[in-house]
Design a protein around this motif. Structure first.
Motif: not given
Length: 513
Positions: A176, A179-180, A185, A188, A192, A207, A210-211
């Motif tokens: 996560y 990717i972030g 975003k 992400l 998910e 999520l 990290t978002y």
């Protein structure tokens, strides 16, 4: 050489040229210690190793290695920090790590590795110092690759590497975070979604966490400059064979040959495979014999059409040091082969693709990078790297043979670079051409396959399981905007049927000998 021995969380011991270094940084995170050491010793090379592998480190390999723009690591005693599920959003060849060869990848490991302090200092102000050392290395490699850093998994870092395989993490938290930071975003959310679809799992807390973090800005990072030490002043003249398949482009091909005839460094041989499916036809390339060319020409005329067969016939005839795989409708500057020769001498690649744009197109790259693609009409390959590699005939008359050929090279230990400074003009001649419309066995299906079975066959052959699923999801999402059926439920069912048709024929192609 600076050697940092760590326990994943903190430095355990630091050596310089084999001698203990008196620096009290044991309380630092390993990533922070890397930057501190690089700042103090900017001209040194930096090596890291987990304390359990200290005795298995191949010190002789490190001493013989002095490339300031390479980053090497090997996951020798533990799994990678990234989950295999990241393939849902990373479709690149750099995710398909191979354990037994030097393979281009951003999937770095804290087990053992190497980078120049110069490169560390270059990226220092753009990267967060993650407490997770493996994640820090992965982010560094991923950010660095499009900026000129060349990152590899290299089994020779270890005296006795385990070739049985390199495993992915079972924990997705670092995935996560990666990717972030690296993708943003949107990806992400797509990640998910696919975890829910394919694994029946979700991690809403990770999520959300990290978002809220900021993604790294690639545009702010300058390119890594090649050190003068990597340049080779004593230049030798290599020999080049040019491979050109052609079909119905007599005048265009002649123009390409005329460009080759005025090269400052002439090719050794031009290997032409002329195709015409008409069984009564004969060669139309009379000028191959009536004109005096300053290089040898090997001309094969065949009634069997197809990209893969034509290039394979040519590759069987190669005798030079290097092969240039060319299209028949190129305009080639007269210093092109000389410039390629200099690039090979300086950077020691085994394969590279060059800029090949149509009139009016603008080159997007501004430095030499590791290339996720392969252009079968604009690439150089060292002849010794091609001994056991040919275009897959199962992909004939379709799409995907270029990507498959590139993956064969990488799996054999050959990286593919992209050189944007070597430029060709691609005429895209409107007639003739390398491809010819051929009836496919799946054309009798009630539903046309999506994607093309040859493309899916190449993906099935080389991609990870999550990459195959991710490719399917992204294909469905992208194609939704391009077709008339906007009912998502009926669209999904329709695409599922088309995917199954493609999968059937792709598997059939994959079993073709």
């Amino acid at each position: 050489m600076i050697l940092l021995i760590h326990n994943n969380k903190h430095p355990v011991e630091i050596l310089k040229d084999g001698q203990p270094l008196d620096m009290y940084i044991q309380k630092q995170a390993v990533s922070a210690a890397c930057f501190l050491l690089a700042e103090k010793f900017p001209k040194e090379f930096f090596v890291w190793v987990h304390q359990d592998l200290k005795g298995n480190l191949n010190i002789d390999f490190f001493k013989a290695h002095s490339n300031t723009i390479e980053m090497l690591s090997y996951a020798a005693n533990k799994s990678l920090v990234i989950s295999e599920e990241m393939g849902y959003v990373d479709q690149s060849v750099f995710f398909r790590i191979q354990p037994n060869v030097k393979y281009p990848t951003w999937l770095m490991s804290g087990s053992a590795g190497y980078i120049s302090c110069k490169a560390l200092n270059h990226f220092r102000s753009f990267l967060p110092m993650y407490a997770n050392f493996d994640l820090f290395l992965c982010v560094l490699a991923k950010v660095g690759m499009p900026k000129g850093l060349r990152a590899y998994s290299e089994p020779r870092l270890i005296k006795k590497p385990d070739y049985s395989g390199i495993s992915f993490s079972k924990n997705t938290n670092a995935t996560y975070s990666a990717i972030g930071a690296l993708l943003g975003k949107k990806w992400l959310l797509i990640f998910e979604l696919q975890r829910l679809m394919y694994s029946r799992k979700m991690n809403p807390i990770q999520l959300a966490k990290t978002y809220l973090t900021k993604s790294l800005s690639y545009s702010e990072i300058p390119n890594l400059e090649i050190d003068d030490a990597n340049q080779n002043e004593a230049e030798s003249r290599l020999s080049f064979d040019i491979v050109i398949p052609t079909l119905g482009r007599k005048e265009v091909l002649k123009q390409t040959l005329e460009d080759l005839a005025v090269q400052s460094l002439l090719p050794k041989c031009v290997i032409i495979i002329e195709q015409n499916s008409n069984s009564d036809s004969v060669s139309e390339l009379d000028y191959l014999y009536t004109v005096s060319w300053p290089f040898e020409i090997k001309h094969t005329f065949t009634h069997q059409t197809g990209a893969c067969n034509a290039r394979n016939l040519a590759l069987d005839q190669v005798e030079a040091d290097w092969v240039f795989l060319a299209d028949d409708d190129l305009r080639i500057p007269n210093d092109f082969l000389q410039s390629a020769n200099s690039f090979i001498q300086n950077e020691k690649p085994q394969a590279f693709t060059v800029s090949c744009l149509q009139q009016g197109e603008v080159e997007q790259e501004d430095t030499v990078i590791q290339w996720p693609s392969f252009g079968s009409g604009c690439s150089f390959v060292k002849a010794s790297a091609l001994k056991s590699i040919r275009f897959d005939m199962a992909l004939e008359h379709g799409f995907g043979e270029d990507a498959d050929f590139g993956m064969q090279l990488r799996k054999s230990g050959v990286d593919i670079l992209y050189n944007p400074f070597l430029k060709l003009l691609h005429l895209k001649a409107p007639v003739g051409g390398f491809r010819k419309s051929v009836d496919k066995p799946w054309q009798s299906e009630n539903l046309s396959p999506k994607p093309a079975p040859t493309v899916l066959a190449s993906i099935l052959k080389h991609a990870t399981p999550s990459q195959i699923k991710g490719y399917k999801t992204l294909l469905f999402l992208k194609f939704y905007r391009l077709q008339k059926n906007k009912n998502p439920f009926s669209y999904f069912l329709h695409m599922q049927k088309r995917w199954k048709v493609s999968l059937f024929w792709a598997e059939k192609l994959s079993n073709t000998k």
